[in-house]
Motif scaffolding. Sequence first.
Motif, PDB file in Angstrom:
ATOM      1  N   PRO A 233      36.477  44.027  64.545  1.00 49.81           N
ATOM      2  CA  PRO A 233      37.117  45.164  63.887  1.00 49.81           C
ATOM      3  C   PRO A 233      37.605  44.913  62.465  1.00 49.81           C
ATOM      4  O   PRO A 233      37.695  45.841  61.672  1.00 49.81           O
ATOM      5  N   ASN A 234      37.898  43.663  62.143  1.00 44.81           N
ATOM      6  CA  ASN A 234      38.536  43.445  60.843  1.00 44.81           C
ATOM      7  C   ASN A 234      38.227  42.062  60.288  1.00 44.81           C
ATOM      8  O   ASN A 234      38.108  41.091  61.035  1.00 44.81           O
ATOM      9  N   LEU A 235      38.072  41.970  58.991  1.00 48.20           N
ATOM     10  CA  LEU A 235      37.889  40.698  58.298  1.00 48.20           C
ATOM     11  C   LEU A 235      39.264  40.131  57.960  1.00 48.20           C
ATOM     12  O   LEU A 235      40.013  40.720  57.174  1.00 48.20           O
ATOM     13  N   ASP A 236      39.598  38.991  58.559  1.00 50.32           N
ATOM     14  CA  ASP A 236      40.910  38.378  58.364  1.00 50.32           C
ATOM     15  C   ASP A 236      40.753  36.881  58.132  1.00 50.32           C
ATOM     16  O   ASP A 236      41.529  36.074  58.637  1.00 50.32           O
ATOM     17  N   GLU A 237      39.724  36.516  57.372  1.00 53.80           N
ATOM     18  CA  GLU A 237      39.440  35.108  57.106  1.00 53.80           C
ATOM     19  C   GLU A 237      39.249  34.894  55.612  1.00 53.80           C
ATOM     20  O   GLU A 237      39.006  35.833  54.854  1.00 53.80           O
ATOM     21  N   GLY A 238      39.326  33.630  55.183  1.00 49.86           N
ATOM     22  CA  GLY A 238      39.125  33.310  53.784  1.00 49.86           C
ATOM     23  C   GLY A 238      40.155  33.993  52.903  1.00 49.86           C
ATOM     24  O   GLY A 238      41.344  34.092  53.249  1.00 49.86           O
ATOM     25  N   LEU A 239      39.734  34.514  51.775  1.00 50.49           N
ATOM     26  CA  LEU A 239      40.645  35.208  50.873  1.00 50.49           C
ATOM     27  C   LEU A 239      41.222  36.468  51.502  1.00 50.49           C
ATOM     28  O   LEU A 239      42.327  36.906  51.154  1.00 50.49           O
ATOM     29  N   TRP A 240      40.483  37.049  52.436  1.00 47.75           N
ATOM     30  CA  TRP A 240      40.918  38.292  53.079  1.00 47.75           C
ATOM     31  C   TRP A 240      42.068  38.058  54.053  1.00 47.75           C
ATOM     32  O   TRP A 240      42.667  39.022  54.532  1.00 47.75           O
ATOM     33  N   ARG A 241      42.396  36.816  54.322  1.00 48.73           N
ATOM     34  CA  ARG A 241      43.564  36.502  55.147  1.00 48.73           C
ATOM     35  C   ARG A 241      44.855  36.692  54.346  1.00 48.73           C
ATOM     36  O   ARG A 241      45.913  36.943  54.910  1.00 48.73           O
ATOM     37  N   TYR A 242      44.735  36.591  53.041  1.00 51.35           N
ATOM     38  CA  TYR A 242      45.915  36.634  52.174  1.00 51.35           C
ATOM     39  C   TYR A 242      45.991  37.906  51.330  1.00 51.35           C
ATOM     40  O   TYR A 242      46.995  38.142  50.673  1.00 51.35           O
ATOM     41  N   SER A 243      44.944  38.702  51.333  1.00 47.25           N
ATOM     42  CA  SER A 243      44.927  39.955  50.587  1.00 47.25           C
ATOM     43  C   SER A 243      43.981  40.929  51.271  1.00 47.25           C
ATOM     44  O   SER A 243      42.899  40.545  51.719  1.00 47.25           O
ATOM     45  N   ARG A 244      44.390  42.206  51.325  1.00 47.18           N
ATOM     46  CA  ARG A 244      43.526  43.217  51.938  1.00 47.18           C
ATOM     47  C   ARG A 244      42.382  43.605  51.011  1.00 47.18           C
ATOM     48  O   ARG A 244      41.369  44.141  51.469  1.00 47.18           O
ATOM     49  N   HIS A 245      42.532  43.337  49.712  1.00 50.80           N
ATOM     50  CA  HIS A 245      41.500  43.675  48.733  1.00 50.80           C
ATOM     51  C   HIS A 245      41.396  42.587  47.658  1.00 50.80           C
ATOM     52  O   HIS A 245      41.620  42.861  46.469  1.00 50.80           O
ATOM     53  N   PRO A 246      41.035  41.372  48.045  1.00 55.38           N
ATOM     54  CA  PRO A 246      40.949  40.291  47.047  1.00 55.38           C
ATOM     55  C   PRO A 246      39.860  40.528  46.005  1.00 55.38           C
ATOM     56  O   PRO A 246      39.970  40.042  44.876  1.00 55.38           O
ATOM     57  N   ASN A 247      38.815  41.283  46.386  1.00 52.44           N
ATOM     58  CA  ASN A 247      37.770  41.597  45.395  1.00 52.44           C
ATOM     59  C   ASN A 247      38.332  42.493  44.290  1.00 52.44           C
ATOM     60  O   ASN A 247      38.006  42.314  43.108  1.00 52.44           O
ATOM     61  N   TYR A 248      39.183  43.447  44.653  1.00 52.26           N
ATOM     62  CA  TYR A 248      39.823  44.299  43.651  1.00 52.26           C
ATOM     63  C   TYR A 248      40.764  43.469  42.772  1.00 52.26           C
ATOM     64  O   TYR A 248      40.840  43.687  41.558  1.00 52.26           O
ATOM     65  N   PHE A 249      41.488  42.553  43.396  1.00 51.45           N
ATOM     66  CA  PHE A 249      42.409  41.708  42.636  1.00 51.45           C
ATOM     67  C   PHE A 249      41.656  40.873  41.607  1.00 51.45           C
ATOM     68  O   PHE A 249      42.068  40.777  40.445  1.00 51.45           O
ATOM     69  N   GLY A 250      40.526  40.277  42.027  1.00 48.20           N
ATOM     70  CA  GLY A 250      39.731  39.482  41.106  1.00 48.20           C
ATOM     71  C   GLY A 250      39.193  40.316  39.962  1.00 48.20           C
ATOM     72  O   GLY A 250      39.204  39.888  38.795  1.00 48.20           O
ATOM     73  N   GLU A 251      38.743  41.529  40.265  1.00 44.16           N
ATOM     74  CA  GLU A 251      38.208  42.411  39.228  1.00 44.16           C
ATOM     75  C   GLU A 251      39.293  42.783  38.218  1.00 44.16           C
ATOM     76  O   GLU A 251      39.040  42.827  37.005  1.00 44.16           O
ATOM     77  N   GLN A 252      40.503  43.030  38.705  1.00 44.73           N
ATOM     78  CA  GLN A 252      41.600  43.371  37.797  1.00 44.73           C
ATOM     79  C   GLN A 252      41.992  42.181  36.915  1.00 44.73           C
ATOM     80  O   GLN A 252      42.322  42.351  35.735  1.00 44.73           O
ATOM     81  N   LEU A 253      41.958  40.984  37.452  1.00 44.48           N
ATOM     82  CA  LEU A 253      42.236  39.796  36.647  1.00 44.48           C
ATOM     83  C   LEU A 253      41.257  39.704  35.478  1.00 44.48           C
ATOM     84  O   LEU A 253      41.641  39.334  34.362  1.00 44.48           O
ATOM     85  N   TRP A 254      39.990  40.020  35.734  1.00 45.98           N
ATOM     86  CA  TRP A 254      38.980  39.970  34.667  1.00 45.98           C
ATOM     87  C   TRP A 254      39.369  40.893  33.514  1.00 45.98           C
ATOM     88  O   TRP A 254      39.400  40.487  32.352  1.00 45.98           O
ATOM     89  N   TRP A 255      39.689  42.146  33.833  1.00 47.80           N
ATOM     90  CA  TRP A 255      39.996  43.110  32.775  1.00 47.80           C
ATOM     91  C   TRP A 255      41.300  42.776  32.058  1.00 47.80           C
ATOM     92  O   TRP A 255      41.413  42.947  30.836  1.00 47.80           O
ATOM     93  N   TRP A 256      42.291  42.278  32.789  1.00 49.08           N
ATOM     94  CA  TRP A 256      43.548  41.902  32.139  1.00 49.08           C
ATOM     95  C   TRP A 256      43.385  40.621  31.322  1.00 49.08           C
ATOM     96  O   TRP A 256      44.116  40.408  30.347  1.00 49.08           O
TER      97      TRP A 256
END
Length: 327
Positions: A233-256
């Motif tokens: 039902p849910n991805l709760d491993e790797g980076l997704w264990r610590y953030s519900r949207h780590p891909n969004y976080f990484g993308e925002q870091l790029w632009w900032w």
Amino acid sequence: MASTLNSKKNLRNAVVALLAPLPSIFFYVSFLRHYSSADADSLSPLWTWCYHHPLLLANILFFLNVNLLFWIVGHLQSSHWMIDLYWTAIPVLLVHYFATHPLAELNAWRSRLVILLTWVWSVRLTHSYFRREKWQWGAREDWRFSDMRLQYGKNWWWASFFAIYLSQQVFLMGICLPLYVVHSKDTQLNIWDIVAALVCLTGVTIAYFADTQLHNFVSRNENLKHLGKALVPNLDEGLWRYSRHPNYFGEQLWWWGLVIFAWNLDYRWCFIGALVNSLCLGYVTILVEERMLKQEYRAEAYKEYQKTTSVWVPWFKKSLAGKEKET
């Protein structure tokens, strides 16, 4: 038969996508050729205007070549898939445009660094796009566009121009302003350029691993579905264990990270583009999570996931032990 039709569609979409930016590219190359082969005083009014208004010209080319042309192609194909693909390519086209414009003032090393970083970001995102689409060109349009198509109904033919294309111009041109700033001021490199580059690379790296982990999760579930087994039902491993949207976080870091380049050159107002984009992605986050909760097999698991896991910024999980004892 179906395989042959899919192959033809894939080839057709690939040709359409590769031909799509050529009007702007040919126009700009023609401008550079006329500028380099003539004295500034002898240029025609059109080329003189292009020389004096680089940012406005970029917006006009975007409006005509992306907003108008892509919108027409999208209606002819009944799918607005191409803007999703070109989100990964337009910043690369813009950074080379700003770097080669005759009015550009730049530090050569800063320019090369930003161009390289933009290519790294683009390759990462383009690879993620095609991997998600199973290496097909235009296999489907963004689910948000499909939802809006149903919402607007008969008005979609004109509403799509504003909802998909004109809005994308505002976002993309806004967040790409640092690429213009880097090529409008010549100052020596300093420590803040290194900081900006590290933030950009960190963002790209996080986004890559987050997207890879998500792709592997989706692939496993597709295999389970094919075998008739229960889905995870849910991805709760790797980076997704610590953030519900780590891909969004990484993308925002790029632009900032790009904003830091502009801030370092005293163009501090450039943060507005990244801020608006972050606010927009916050709204997208809400839509994505609402979509997750509508899927019965994962709704309860995702509710628990929301209670324990940070939204964007990776952080340690919250404990539900105390709450469980209270209930």
